[in-house]
Enzyme design. Structure first.
Site, PDB file in Angstrom:
ATOM      1  N   TYR A   1       0.836  -1.199   0.000  1.00 18.14           N
ATOM      2  CA  TYR A   1       0.000   0.000   0.000  1.00 18.14           C
ATOM      3  C   TYR A   1       0.877   1.257   0.000  1.00 18.14           C
ATOM      4  O   TYR A   1       0.644   2.180  -0.791  1.00 18.14           O
ATOM      5  CB  TYR A   1      -0.909  -0.010   1.221  1.00 18.14           C
TER       6      TYR A   1
ATOM      7  N   LYS B   1       1.119   4.108  -3.048  1.00 22.99           N
ATOM      8  CA  LYS B   1       0.770   5.508  -2.850  1.00 22.99           C
ATOM      9  C   LYS B   1       1.964   6.425  -3.085  1.00 22.99           C
ATOM     10  O   LYS B   1       1.798   7.577  -3.509  1.00 22.99           O
ATOM     11  CB  LYS B   1       0.187   5.698  -1.449  1.00 22.99           C
TER      12      LYS B   1
END
Length: 255
Positions: free
Chosen positions: A157, A161
């Site tokens: 994650y 990002k």
């Protein structure tokens, strides 16, 4: 008021995406809303809500990690609404909260495909349409505080990002001459349905600790993020582009 008329919000069935879609409708835009097939009923109710606000709306079922589906989604919006002025690439997944050494390659690929590849495809095909229209536009994507500071037990994650940062900067440089701004928003902990799906350890780390660290001693709500996206879609934001993840996190991380 935005000088633009038509927006598309991905991952709009719940949480932040749903709040963004509602807010853009309140701002006077027609709003097409997207999510995956399992969220079809939630999208139907959202389309009804937007229409009750006096704005046109439509449902777009698509997986943002699939190129042909994103291309067809943009074409559908243009066909139904006459154009596309604001693309909000909000769709994303957190993945499994586990130690780094327990993350599988399949998990890594799954998260990167939705979060990074999905944002790329939305920027690409919305950008192509905006260039064709010749009236500028807004490309806006979801990043995270985890895209500014690595988060333990969420390596895929965090990496996905962080990828949105480089993507947004590169896109801003290329699309700028066409009057298209490209920006990303970086929420901290936000109270959404995803929160309830996390295990107790993840709840403690991602929400309780964020609330304790915040000078405001609170976590965000989806409307907080929608307020920022609303501004980025307006004329008043015309001199902001390449803003790599505007922080909206209650002060838990200072740039």
């Amino acid at each position: 008021m935005s000088p633009y008329k038509v927006a598309l919000v991905t991952g709009a069935a719940q949480g932040i995406g749903r709040a963004i879609a509602r807010r853009l409708a309140d701002d006077g835009l027609d709003v097409a809303v997207n999510d995956i097939a399992s969220k079809s009923e939630e999208l139907d109710t959202l389309v009804d809500e937007i229409r009750q606000k006096g704005r046109a709306s439509s449902k777009c079922i698509a997986d943002v990690s699939q190129e042909e589906e994103v291309k067809e989604m943009v074409e559908q919006v243009v066909k139904e609404h006459g154009g596309l002025d604001v693309m909000v690439a909000n769709a994303g997944i957190a993945g499994t909260v586990v130690p780094f050494v327990d993350v599988s390659a399949d998990e890594w690929d799954r998260v990167m495909e939705v979060n990074a590849r999905g944002a790329f495809l939305c920027y690409k095909y919305a950008g192509i349409q905006m260039i064709k229209q010749g009236r500028g536009g807004r490309l806006i994507a979801a990043s995270s505080v985890a895209g500014k500071q690595g988060t333990p037990q969420l390596p895929a994650y965090s990496a996905s990002k962080f990828a949105v940062r480089g993507l947004t900067q590169a896109a801003a440089l290329e699309f700028g001459p066409h009057g298209i701004t490209v920006n990303a928003y970086a929420p901290g902990a936000v109270d959404t349905p995803i929160r309830m799906a996390l295990n107790s350890l993840a709840q403690t780390f991602l929400f309780t600790s964020h609330q304790q660290r915040s000078p405001l001693k609170q976590i965000g709500v989806p409307e907080d993020i929608a307020n920022l996206v609303s501004f980025l879609a307006k004329k008043e934001s015309q001199f902001i582009t390449g803003a790599l993840e505007i922080s909206i996190n209650g002060g838990i991380f200072f740039d």
